[in-house]
Design an enzyme around this catalytic site. Structure first.
Site, PDB file in Angstrom:
ATOM      1  N   SER A 151       3.022 -23.672   4.368  1.00  0.00           N
ATOM      2  CA  SER A 151       1.743 -24.386   4.500  1.00  0.00           C
ATOM      3  C   SER A 151       2.050 -25.855   4.768  1.00  0.00           C
ATOM      4  O   SER A 151       2.706 -26.179   5.746  1.00  0.00           O
ATOM      5  CB  SER A 151       0.897 -24.187   3.232  1.00  0.00           C
ATOM      6  OG  SER A 151      -0.345 -24.849   3.352  1.00  0.00           O
TER       7      SER A 151
ATOM      8  N   HIS B  94      -0.385 -21.660   7.441  1.00  0.00           N
ATOM      9  CA  HIS B  94      -1.802 -22.002   7.389  1.00  0.00           C
ATOM     10  C   HIS B  94      -2.163 -22.954   8.526  1.00  0.00           C
ATOM     11  O   HIS B  94      -1.849 -24.144   8.476  1.00  0.00           O
ATOM     12  CB  HIS B  94      -2.137 -22.650   6.039  1.00  0.00           C
ATOM     13  CG  HIS B  94      -1.803 -21.776   4.869  1.00  0.00           C
ATOM     14  ND1 HIS B  94      -1.552 -22.279   3.606  1.00  0.00           N
ATOM     15  CD2 HIS B  94      -1.681 -20.424   4.764  1.00  0.00           C
ATOM     16  CE1 HIS B  94      -1.290 -21.279   2.789  1.00  0.00           C
ATOM     17  NE2 HIS B  94      -1.360 -20.143   3.465  1.00  0.00           N
TER      18      HIS B  94
ATOM     19  N   ASP C 135       0.002 -19.341  -2.452  1.00  0.00           N
ATOM     20  CA  ASP C 135      -0.018 -18.260  -1.469  1.00  0.00           C
ATOM     21  C   ASP C 135       1.412 -17.817  -1.182  1.00  0.00           C
ATOM     22  O   ASP C 135       2.293 -18.642  -0.940  1.00  0.00           O
ATOM     23  CB  ASP C 135      -0.700 -18.734  -0.181  1.00  0.00           C
ATOM     24  CG  ASP C 135      -0.945 -17.601   0.799  1.00  0.00           C
ATOM     25  OD1 ASP C 135      -0.991 -16.442   0.360  1.00  0.00           O
ATOM     26  OD2 ASP C 135      -1.107 -17.883   2.001  1.00  0.00           O
TER      27      ASP C 135
END
Length: 362
Positions: free
Chosen positions: A181, A208, A306
Site C-alpha cells: 500500500s 492499493h 490488509d
C-alpha cells in the site's frame, strides 16, 4: 491522537485551486489532532513556506503555475526533507506524474476526485484523513530520512528469528503473491527490479490504487524491470516470468482451472467486506486455495493490516512468507500486522527482498 503523538500534526497545504485549498483545509481542521499551519498557492510559495514553517507533512498539488508540484517536491526534499502527500488527477497523465513524484520522494498520493457527488466528496474526505493519519503514524514513530523511498538502504534491524530458516524454503513454491500500500509503488519497483526475466514462477500483485492508475503503473514497471509486467484481466493465466497487477477499483481472485491458475476480477459489490481495493487479503487467500499452499506470499510497506489474514491462511496451507522490515517501510502497518501476528517466516530490508524471492524460486 495516535499513541505516540504528543502534539498536533502540522500540515502545509499547497494547491493553486482555491476550492481544493478550502476542501483540504476544512477536512483536516475538523480533526483535533491536525493543525493546518500554512497555505500556499503554487509550488514556489510552497517551497518557501516549507522552509519557513517546517511542517510535519505537506499536501502538494501536481499541476501549478510558476513551479509545478514535482519540481517543488524535489526542492523540498533537497532543502528540508518532509513527508509529502501528492494530490493528483484521476487520469493517465496524472498517474504518470504521480509516479514521478513518488520516485522523487513523495510518500503517497490521493486522487483529486472531488465532484458535486456527495459520495465522491465523502470518499475524498475519508481517504485524505486516512492517508494523513497514516503518515502521522510514521512521523511520530521515526524521523524523516533525507532520501527518497527508492534510496532507503538502511541496515537490517535485529529481527525475531524466523520460524523456518530461509535456506529450507527454496523450491517449496510455484507461485508468488505480493501485497503493498503506502510506499508500495516505489518498493515494488525495487523488489521486481531484482528478479530476473527468466524467473520460473508467475507473480501476482495487489497494491492499493485507483482504477486509472494500475494500467500506467504496470506499464512503468514493465519498462524498468526484466520481468514481463501487465495489468491483470479476467481470465489471464499465471505464467512463469510474468507479473499480473490487480486492476484498480476491483478485487483480484485466483482460481484453479485444470492445470492452470487463472485470474478472476471482482467488483467491490461482490466483495463488500474489504475496505482496501484491490484487497491483498482476498488475493492471498484465493492464491493459497488455488495453489494448495504452493505459494510464496510477500508483504511490503503499507498502512493498516490488509494482507495479514491472507498470509495467515497461506501459512496454514504450508505456504511461505516474507515481510519487509520496519526500518525500510514507509509505513509499517501491514508488515507490523504480519510480524506481530506471527505469520512472517522471514523479515528483510527492502533491498534484500527481490534477491531472496529470486534465490528461493531458482
Amino acid at each position: 491522537m495516535l499513541q505516540n503523538q504528543t502534539r498536533k500534526l502540522r500540515v502545509l497545504v499547497v494547491d493553486d485551486s482555491s476550492f481544493m485549498r478550502m476542501v483540504i483545509r476544512s477536512v483536516l481542521e475538523k480533526d483535533p489532532a491536525i493543525e493546518v499551519v500554512g497555505i500556499a498557492v503554487d509550488g514556489m510559495e510552497g517551497v518557501e513556506k516549507a522552509l519557513a514553517l517546517k511542517p510535519d507533512l505537506i499536501t502538494m498539488d501536481i499541476e501549478m503555475p510558476r513551479l509545478d508540484g514535482i519540481s517543488a517536491l524535489k526542492q523540498v526534499m533537497a532543502k528540508c526533507p518532509t513527508r509529502v502527500l501528492m494530490v493528483s488527477t484521476l487520469t493517465c497523465e496524472g498517474a504518470k506524474a504521480t509516479f514521478d513524484a513518488l520516485d522523487a520522494g513523495a510518500i503517497d498520493y490521493i486522487p483529486k476526485n472531488v465532484t458535486d457527488s456527495a459520495d465522491a466528496q465523502r470518499v475524498f474526505r475519508e481517504e485524505l484523513l486516512r492517508k494523513v493519519k497514516g503518515a502521522a503514524s510514521s512521523i511520530f514513530g521515526r524521523p524523516m530520512t533525507t532520501s527518497a523511498p527508492r534510496a532507503i538502504i538502511a541496515p537490517p534491524r535485529q529481527v525475531q528469528p524466523a520460524p523456518r530458516p530461509s535456506q529450507a524454503l527454496a523450491g517449496k513454491f510455484h507461485y508468488v503473491g505480493i501485497g503493498a500500500s503506502t510506499g508500495g509503488p516505489v518498493a515494488l519497483q525495487e523488489v521486481l527490479g531484482r528478479i530476473p526475466g527468466n524467473y520460473p514462477h508467475g507473480i501476482v500483485v495487489a497494491i492499493h490504487m485507483p482504477k486509472a492508475f494500475t494500467g500506467p503503473y504496470a506499464e512503468r514497471l514493465n519498462s524498468k524491470c526484466s520481468l514481463q509486467i501487465k495489468e491483470a484481466n479476467d481470465g489471464d493465466i499465471i505464467q512463469p516470468g510474468v507479473v499480473l497487477v490487480a486492476p484498480g477499483g476491483r478485487h483480484m481472485a485466483l482460481a484453479r482451472q485444470g492445470n492452470s491458475i487463472v485470474v478472476r476480477t471482482l467488483s467491490t459489490a461482490e466483495c463488500p467486506q474489504y475496505i482496501y481495493i484491490p484487497s491483498v487479503d482476498h488475493m492471498m487467500t484465493t492464491l493459497a486455495d488455488a495453489t494448495n499452499g504452493s505459494a510464496l506470499g510477500v508483504i511490503l510497506t503499507g498502512m493498516g493490516s490488509d494482507g495479514f489474514k491472507g498470509m495467515k491462511h497461506l501459512k496454514s496451507k504450508g505456504g511461505i512468507t516474507i515481510v519487509q522490515d520496519e526500518a525500510t517501510s514507509t509505513i509499517y502497518g501491514m508488515p507490523r500486522a504480519c510480524i506481530e501476528g506471527g505469520v512472517a517466516d522471514t523479515v528483510l530490508p527492502l533491498t534484500q527482498i527481490g534477491s531472496e524471492i529470486a534465490r528461493l524460486g531458482g
